[in-house]
Design a protein around this motif. Structure first.
Motif, PDB file in Angstrom:
ATOM      1  N   LEU A  43      -1.114 -31.717  49.117  1.00 19.34           N
ATOM      2  CA  LEU A  43      -0.731 -30.909  47.961  1.00 19.34           C
ATOM      3  C   LEU A  43      -1.555 -31.262  46.731  1.00 19.34           C
ATOM      4  CD1 LEU A  43       1.222 -28.789  46.759  1.00 19.34           C
ATOM      5  CD2 LEU A  43       2.714 -30.684  46.104  1.00 19.34           C
ATOM      6  N   ILE A  44      -1.796 -32.561  46.509  1.00 20.43           N
ATOM      7  CA  ILE A  44      -2.480 -32.952  45.282  1.00 20.43           C
ATOM      8  C   ILE A  44      -3.926 -32.478  45.255  1.00 20.43           C
ATOM      9  CG2 ILE A  44      -0.982 -34.946  44.958  1.00 20.43           C
ATOM     10  CD1 ILE A  44      -3.193 -36.741  45.912  1.00 20.43           C
ATOM     11  N   TYR A  45      -4.475 -32.120  46.410  1.00 20.54           N
ATOM     12  CA  TYR A  45      -5.862 -31.655  46.467  1.00 20.54           C
ATOM     13  C   TYR A  45      -5.969 -30.133  46.392  1.00 20.54           C
ATOM     14  CZ  TYR A  45      -6.379 -36.437  48.111  1.00 20.54           C
ATOM     15  OH  TYR A  45      -6.316 -37.798  48.222  1.00 20.54           O
ATOM     16  N   LYS A  46      -4.846 -29.443  46.441  1.00 26.73           N
ATOM     17  CA  LYS A  46      -4.883 -27.982  46.363  1.00 26.73           C
ATOM     18  C   LYS A  46      -5.158 -27.551  44.925  1.00 26.73           C
ATOM     19  CE  LYS A  46      -1.719 -27.317  50.274  1.00 26.73           C
ATOM     20  NZ  LYS A  46      -2.806 -27.039  51.204  1.00 26.73           N
ATOM     21  N   SER A  47      -5.755 -26.390  44.774  1.00 24.12           N
ATOM     22  CA  SER A  47      -6.050 -25.867  43.445  1.00 24.12           C
ATOM     23  C   SER A  47      -4.769 -25.512  42.705  1.00 24.12           C
ATOM     24  CB  SER A  47      -6.927 -24.617  43.555  1.00 24.12           C
ATOM     25  OG  SER A  47      -8.160 -24.919  44.174  1.00 24.12           O
ATOM     26  N   ASN A  48      -4.820 -25.654  41.388  1.00 26.96           N
ATOM     27  CA  ASN A  48      -3.696 -25.187  40.584  1.00 26.96           C
ATOM     28  C   ASN A  48      -3.521 -23.681  40.790  1.00 26.96           C
ATOM     29  OD1 ASN A  48      -3.540 -27.779  39.605  1.00 26.96           O
ATOM     30  ND2 ASN A  48      -4.468 -27.304  37.624  1.00 26.96           N
ATOM     31  N   SER A  49      -2.284 -23.229  40.748  1.00 32.35           N
ATOM     32  CA  SER A  49      -2.001 -21.808  40.962  1.00 32.35           C
ATOM     33  C   SER A  49      -2.670 -20.946  39.894  1.00 32.35           C
ATOM     34  CB  SER A  49      -0.487 -21.567  40.930  1.00 32.35           C
ATOM     35  OG  SER A  49       0.162 -22.286  41.952  1.00 32.35           O
TER      36      SER A  49
END
Length: 234
Positions: free
Chosen positions: A80-86
């Motif tokens: 999750l921490i590596y996913k792009s901000n929405s």
């Protein structure tokens, strides 16, 4: 004295937990035994405990420890921490969504000892009124240099006054305050926590690890504090 929260990699805590399933802990740091509230248990005994808790639909102190191990593994596996901000246009303008995860507070006391308080959170995002409601339970503590020992804790560290979009459309912020007490450590905190929604066009979760505040550990002002909120869609 107020200090800024340091970036936290809760993935480091995954060293005390390898692969887990919803029912069993398959490995615990490759250790032959694991200590829960001063009771030394084998991996098989831990699995027996969680099976018994599941069968009886109960949630005792030991099952909180099992849930903790599963949560740490889930955090490590989700990325999750590596996913792009929405994207801003991915944030709904109405309706609600529920997220589940954990809140971790890592502190360094005056003797340079690291302690972690970790609890479970349920976050309800109300996109109509731009609020976030958080419920939590099951806090435990662990000393980071001695990760084969987890202590169940009393008290709670609460996230309140949750707001969506105060800084930008995908942002989240909370007031954070409370105290947890175990045989290992007493940890208290009073401050603010900031983060964002993750993922587009579907929201993949909430992640927050910035903020500032005052943290005490065992009666002393903490030398440093790291905070992380991690929540996946329910």
């Amino acid at each position: 004295m107020r200090t800024a929260f340091l970036p936290l990699s809760l993935l480091a805590l995954a060293a005390c937990s390898s692969t887990t399933t919803s029912h069993h802990v398959s490995e615990l740091a490759n250790l032959p035994t694991f200590e829960v509230d001063s009771q030394t248990l084998s991996e098989e005994e831990l699995n027996d405990l969680v099976d018994e808790a599941n069968a009886n639909n109960t949630q005792d102190a030991s099952s909180d420890v099992i849930r903790t191990m599963d949560l740490i593994a889930e955090i490590a596996q989700s990325d999750l921490i590596y996913k792009s901000n929405s994207r801003f246009d991915a944030i709904p303008q109405s309706g609600t969504a529920r997220f589940e995860g954990g809140l971790a507070i890592i502190v360094v006391d005056q003797s340079f000892a690291d302690y972690t308080a970790l609890g479970f959170v349920d976050v309800t995002a109300n996109f109509s009124d731009k609020t976030l409601d958080v419920e939590n339970d099951g806090f435990v503590t662990l000393r980071n240099a001695d990760r084969d020992t987890i202590q169940t804790a009393t008290g709670s560290i609460d996230l309140t006054n949750g707001i969506i979009g105060a800084q930008q459309a995908n942002s989240v912020e909370f007031a954070i305050a409370g105290e947890v007490v175990s045989d290992q450590a007493t940890i208290s905190i009073d401050g603010n926590l900031f983060g964002t929604f993750k993922g587009s066009p579907e929201l993949k979760g909430i992640y927050a690890d910035e903020g500032n505040g005052i943290t005490m550990v065992n009666g002393d002002l903490a030398r440093s504090t790291q905070v992380q909120l991690f929540a996946l869609p329910d």
